[in-house]
Scaffold this active site. Structure first.
Site, PDB file in Angstrom:
ATOM      1  CG  HIS A 124      -6.792  -9.048   3.151  1.00 22.81           C
ATOM      2  ND1 HIS A 124      -8.139  -9.185   3.179  1.00 22.81           N
ATOM      3  CD2 HIS A 124      -6.545  -7.808   3.597  1.00 22.81           C
ATOM      4  CE1 HIS A 124      -8.676  -8.086   3.622  1.00 22.81           C
ATOM      5  NE2 HIS A 124      -7.733  -7.231   3.891  1.00 22.81           N
ATOM      6  CD  GLU A 178      -2.613  -1.067   2.668  1.00 26.33           C
ATOM      7  OE1 GLU A 178      -3.775  -0.688   2.618  1.00 26.33           O
ATOM      8  OE2 GLU A 178      -2.042  -1.370   3.728  1.00 26.33           O
TER       9      GLU A 178
END
Ligand SMILES: NC(=O)c1ccc[n+]([C@@H]2O[C@H](COP(=O)([O-])OP(=O)(O)OC[C@H]3O[C@@H](n4cnc5c(N)ncnc54)[C@H](OP(=O)(O)O)[C@@H]3O)[C@@H](O)[C@H]2O)c1
Length: 499
Positions: free
Chosen positions: A245, A221
């Site tokens: 995830h 990110e």
């Protein structure tokens, strides 16, 4: 659908925009109704107004998840006409009596828990106490109507807490009523991993330890913790991203072919991957925390300077792991995963590195060493698949160049406005649990990472150890290089130049 947490962030940013998109494509049943429940005083009108403003605020913002030029008023009105609001405290039994009165008898109901995770057990206990989760059976043993509960993440903070929560909610609900949601799985590209593997005869025969050297999964990110410092301090990158995830991506890459594309078959195959993962040791993990730096050309402060973050915080904003899957297909093939905040580029990808070809034939040429073949499944933001291989450079000398065959979803399929929850909500309505985690998968995920969480909690880290805007700490390079000459793929590779 009854949404607990109707005034919250998730409801306005994702759940209701997804319902709006389902309304737009006429995918909601005609007799659909939406009841919002929250502590704040309000009416159906104030709630609708607030949510409509929120939809409006996405308009014209290409960076937002909802790519729409204008709001389709008919679609919004179809949804708004079905919305009502109940003010109440979800810790109080009277709220559940009122919810029961608001529900049509024998209605199929989704209870959506868009609330802080400490309330998950409380709400489910109360729903059970008020008999709102009972699904009466008809004379043939079929449910005359259904009651389903959507549980948001995080599902537990540790192996023990996940076990406790599962045990608690399974006292009220049957596993087939529970939808443990992870918005990551709503992405088409995640779902397409299975189709890519099992619909093509080309790749499956080489999808194993004979041909694959290792797998790298990256979830990078560019954002920092933003205003979520308080949440992040109690969570960290490992808890936030890995057992849910990243392990889900990993299970899709590593699972055996299912007997069918039904939920039971697919979830069993994924669960086998989780079960075959040995528990990590702390030596197989590297943690990082960002220092000040420059991200996408803008200055970024160090994690320890962020709002609501302790000056000497020990919380990791980056994690790299070396995992194994101890079964016939994968024994000896390491899976390296890394995820972090404030990295050089936003990307989610699964990169499969094939084994090196024997070098002998090229020894007396300028080639020297052969670069490996890579197959890269790009999940976000560029969705697609690419295969890197070697070709001979034209000319009299034997020399090679790495080239790529690339498929991009955007080149082939029109992109529909999608916030990622549409498929998931639709699946809940039709009772398809394929994309939702089963109790045992959740617990296996926590089992694998728990020793690392324990070790990190017991020791002070030498933080910060990577610059904001970089590819992570150098300790992670050592983790991947420890055996063989493996290196991480650059998070932000230079633009492809023609060789
Ligand atoms: N936001 C996201 O993007 C996101 C993404 C993935 C998962 N999630 C998960 O989704 C869940 C909700 O997150 P969120 O960000 O939407 O949280 P949030 O903004 O705090 O929303 C929760 C809502 O519940 C209300 N509430 C609190 N106590 C209550 C009570 N006793 N009775 C009735 N209502 C009460 C809150 O009201 P007050 O504001 O008055 O307290 C608030 O409106 C969490 O489990 C989170 O981890 C969120």
């Amino acid at each position: 659908m009854v949404i607990f947490g109707a005034g919250g962030d998730l409801t306005k940013r994702l759940v209701v925009p997804a319902l709006y998109n389902l309304s737009r494509t006429h995918a909601l049943p005609d007799d659909f109704a939406l009841i919002g429940v929250d502590l704040a005083a309000g009416t159906a009108e104030t709630w609708q107004g607030h949510l409509h403003d929120m939809l409006q605020s996405f308009v014209g913002d290409p960076a937002a998840a909802l790519h729409i030029d204008h709001i389709d008023d008919d679609a919004w009105q179809r949804l708004a006409a079905k919305m009502s609001y109940l003010q109440g405290d979800l810790t109080q039994p009277d709220l559940y009596e009122r919810i029961g009165e608001a529900l049509a008898p024998r209605a199929n109901v989704i209870f959506y828990l868009a609330i802080a995770d400490r309330f998950f057990g409380t709400v489910i206990d109360h729903l059970g106490g008020a008999k709102l989760t009972d699904q009466n059976e008809d004379d043939y043993g079929q449910h005359a109507f259904w009651r389903r509960v959507v549980v948001e993440k995080p599902f537990g903070h540790s192996l023990d807490s996940a076990r406790e929560l599962n045990a608690r909610i399974l006292r009220t609900l049957h596993e087939d009523q529970i939808f443990r949601i992870d918005h990551f799985l709503g992405k088409d590209t995640v779902q397409s991993i299975m189709s890519f593997r099992f619909a093509n005869g080309l790749f499956e025969p080489i999808w194993n330890r004979d041909r694959i050297d290792h797998v790298q999964i990256t979830v990078a990110e560019t954002v920092g913790v933003e205003r979520r410092g308080k949440f992040y301090e109690a969570t960290g990158a490992l808890r936030d991203m890995v057992p849910n995830h990243v392990f889900t991506l990993l299970s899709m890459v590593a699972m055996e072919p299912p007997a069918g594309f039904d939920a039971a078959a697919i979830r069993s195959k994924k669960a086998e991957v989780f079960a075959a993962m040995p528990t990590l040791t702390p030596a197989q993990a590297v943690r990082g925390q960002y220092a000040a730096g420059t991200v996408l050309g803008k200055p970024a402060v160090a994690y320890r300077e962020e709002p609501d973050v302790a000056g000497g915080s020990n919380t990791e904003t980056y994690v790299a792991l070396r995992l194994e899957i101890d079964n016939w297909r994968w024994a000896g093939v390491p899976f390296f995963i890394r995820t972090g905040k404030h990295m050089s580029r936003r990307t989610t990808e699964i990169a499969i590195r094939f084994k090196q070809a024997p070098n002998r034939a090229f020894e007396d040429t300028p080639v020297h060493t052969l670069p490996p073949n890579w197959l890269v499944l790009s999940i976000a933001p560029d969705e697609g698949i690419s295969l890197q291989f070697e070709v001979k450079r034209p000319g009299p000398v034997v020399d090679l160049a790495a080239v790529k065959m690339e498929f991009r979803y955007a080149d082939w399929f029109p992109k529909e406005p999608n916030v990622g929850y549409e498929t998931l909500i639709h699946d809940i309505m039709i009772g398809d649990q394929t994309l939702f985690m089963r109790a045992d998968m959740i617990e296996q995920g926590w089992r694998v990472v728990q020793p690392v969480l324990d070790a990190w909690a017991a020791e002070t880290a030498d933080f910060p150890n990577y610059d904001a805007g970089s590819d992570g700490p150098k300790e992670a390079d050592a983790l991947i290089a420890a055996e063989g000459n493996r290196t991480w793929r650059p998070v932000d590779p230079p633009p492809a130049a023609k060789p």
